[in-house]
Design an enzyme around this catalytic site. Structure first.
Site, PDB file in Angstrom:
ATOM      1  CD  GLU A  88      -6.549  -3.282   7.483  1.00  0.00           C
ATOM      2  OE1 GLU A  88      -6.521  -2.265   7.367  1.00  0.00           O
ATOM      3  OE2 GLU A  88      -6.626  -4.244   6.694  1.00  0.00           O
ATOM      4  CG  LEU A 141      -4.247   7.290   9.454  1.00  0.00           C
ATOM      5  CD1 LEU A 141      -4.780   7.736  10.743  1.00  0.00           C
ATOM      6  CD2 LEU A 141      -3.440   8.642   8.858  1.00  0.00           C
ATOM      7  CG  ASP A 142      -8.781   1.216   8.452  1.00  0.00           C
ATOM      8  OD1 ASP A 142      -8.184   0.491   7.798  1.00  0.00           O
ATOM      9  OD2 ASP A 142     -10.024   1.650   8.503  1.00  0.00           O
ATOM     10  CD  GLU A 161      -1.769  -0.840   6.848  1.00  0.00           C
ATOM     11  OE1 GLU A 161      -2.009   0.293   7.784  1.00  0.00           O
ATOM     12  OE2 GLU A 161      -2.441  -1.384   6.023  1.00  0.00           O
ATOM     13  CD  GLU A 162       1.708   2.249   7.231  1.00  0.00           C
ATOM     14  OE1 GLU A 162       2.298   2.002   6.146  1.00  0.00           O
ATOM     15  OE2 GLU A 162       0.293   2.435   7.090  1.00  0.00           O
ATOM     16  CG  ASP A 172      -1.935  -0.994   1.299  1.00  0.00           C
ATOM     17  OD1 ASP A 172      -2.019  -1.738   0.327  1.00  0.00           O
ATOM     18  OD2 ASP A 172      -2.050  -1.460   2.557  1.00  0.00           O
ATOM     19  CG  ASP A 220      -0.528   5.823   6.013  1.00  0.00           C
ATOM     20  OD1 ASP A 220      -1.471   5.497   6.580  1.00  0.00           O
ATOM     21  OD2 ASP A 220      -0.481   5.702   4.745  1.00  0.00           O
ATOM     22  CG  ASP A 279      -4.474   0.153   9.935  1.00  0.00           C
ATOM     23  OD1 ASP A 279      -3.700   1.035   9.816  1.00  0.00           O
ATOM     24  OD2 ASP A 279      -5.328  -0.275   9.105  1.00  0.00           O
TER      25      ASP A 279
HETATM   26 MN    MN Z   1      -6.273  -0.326   7.087  1.00  0.00          MN
HETATM   27 MN    MN Z   2      -3.342   2.028   7.630  1.00  0.00          MN
END
Ligand code: MN
Ligand code: MN
Length: 359
Positions: A280, A116-117, A92-93, A63, A69, A114
């Site tokens: 998530e 920043l979703d 996630e990052e 992504d 983020d 996560d």
């Molecule tokens: Mn997300």
């Molecule tokens: Mn995110």
């Protein structure tokens, strides 16, 4: 005049009094809430903020990573690493789990998030969020990636923040799902939605229909039936919603019911779904289940999926119990070959005019 209000800290002391290590779990959730307040302030600055802007890089899942983020990720790490409450964190990052600096004591929990979703929604000023999951870390060694690969049923706490017109924190420690609203003047999260319950029935569904040609037959069957409305076998009209942010979709469902689907599809056969299991689907799944809803892959409970990779993807179908149960049934019927090929009632009426019907 606000003395009767329940703050997050008071709520956690009350909810966790009988949980072993309760002080540490409450402490960690208060740290998470502090990070969330900082991210809330950051996102609320919009285009005035220093980190607003176009994609900077790509993360482990491929992504685009926007500056926000990355800043939200740093904010979560900095707020939660210092207090001796976590043994490690995964995001996630970050491709691999985050190792605590040597100067910090290791605690009993693993925090997975996560930061920043829905961050692709930032430039259009639509709600974004933060999702988090708390797992236990057994033993005193520094955690390996393997230590994070626990089923969703092992989560000791999970939740999300939504940065909308109001900032809300929604969480569960396994005793129902509860919502708090940020009082920006005082800087406290105040309990405003205790013991949320998702209605068992709904007439709202959310799915990205641009992927329709990649769907499996049971999903196509369900959506066709919803779209047929009063004229179809459901006998009532449905409405469709799509915000393209898991937190915003889950929040709407918690507030008024509905069903959200990001199902398995054939778009990229290498991927089992779009959403990520560990930070998530599992935390949102726990929040939904604790509010009386269901969270399914279509073929079983999300929380029972045994993870094999930190960034693994999973099909997600969640929300109002009776609808999710119906969609699961459609998958089982399809897998057993009991599912008659779906023919839309509209299509049926016109079948005389279809060339193949005349041939
Ligand atoms: Mn997300
Ligand atoms: Mn995110």
């Amino acid at each position: 005049m606000h003395l009767g209000r329940t703050t997050l800290s008071k709520f956690l002391i009350q909810q966790l009094h009988d949980v072993p290590d309760h002080g540490k779990l409450a402490g960690l959730l208060v740290d998470v809430a502090a990070a969330i307040k900082a991210i809330s302030a950051m996102t609320a600055r919009g285009a005035l903020g220093a980190s607003y802007g176009a994609a900077a890089a790509r993360n482990a899942s491929g992504d685009e990573q926007q500056p926000l983020d990355l800043e939200a990720n740093e904010t979560m790490l900095r707020h939660c690493e210092w207090g001796g409450l976590v043994a490690g964190m995964a995001s996630e990052e970050l491709e691999a789990p985050y190792r605590l600096a040597d100067e910090y004591a290791r605690g009993p929990y693993l925090l997975v998030f996560d930061p920043l979703d829905g961050s692709s929604n930032i430039d259009v000023n639509v709600s974004v969020g933060t999702i988090f999951s708390v797992l236990k870390h057994v033993g005193s060694d520094a955690p390996t990636e393997q230590d994070y690969l626990q089923k969703g049923t092992e989560q000791v706490a999970a939740g999300y923040a939504i940065y909308g017109p109001a900032t809300m924190l929604v969480l569960t420690v396994g005793k129902g799902t509860h919502g708090f609203t940020l009082d920006r003047e005082i800087g406290n999260f105040i309990l405003t939605h205790s013991s949320l319950r998702i209605p068992e029935d709904t007439s709202e569904f959310a799915i990205n229909t641009s992927n329709e040609r990649f769907w499996e037959p049971p999903v196509a069957r369900y959506v066709e039936e919803c779209k047929a409305g009063k004229t179809g076998i459901r006998g009532r009209d449905f409405n469709m919603r799509w915000i393209a942010s898991l937190v915003a979709e889950a929040h709407r469902i918690l507030m008024r019911g509905g069903v959200f689907m990001y199902p398995k599809d054939t778009k990229d056969p290498a991927k089992a779904g779009r959403l990520r299991l560990m930070y998530e689907a599992n935390p949102i799944g726990m929040v939904i289940e604790q509010a009386g809803g269901m969270a399914s892959t279509g073929r079983g409970r999300i929380l029972e999926v045994a993870p094999t990779e930190l960034h693994q993807r999973v099909p997600v179908i969640l929300g109002s119990k009776n609808e999710v149960a119906r969609i699961e049934r459609y998958h089982h019927e399809y897998d057993r070959g009991e599912d008659k090929p779906f023919i839309s009632p509209l299509f049926n009426e016109r079948s005389l005019y279809r060339p193949e019907a005349r041939a």
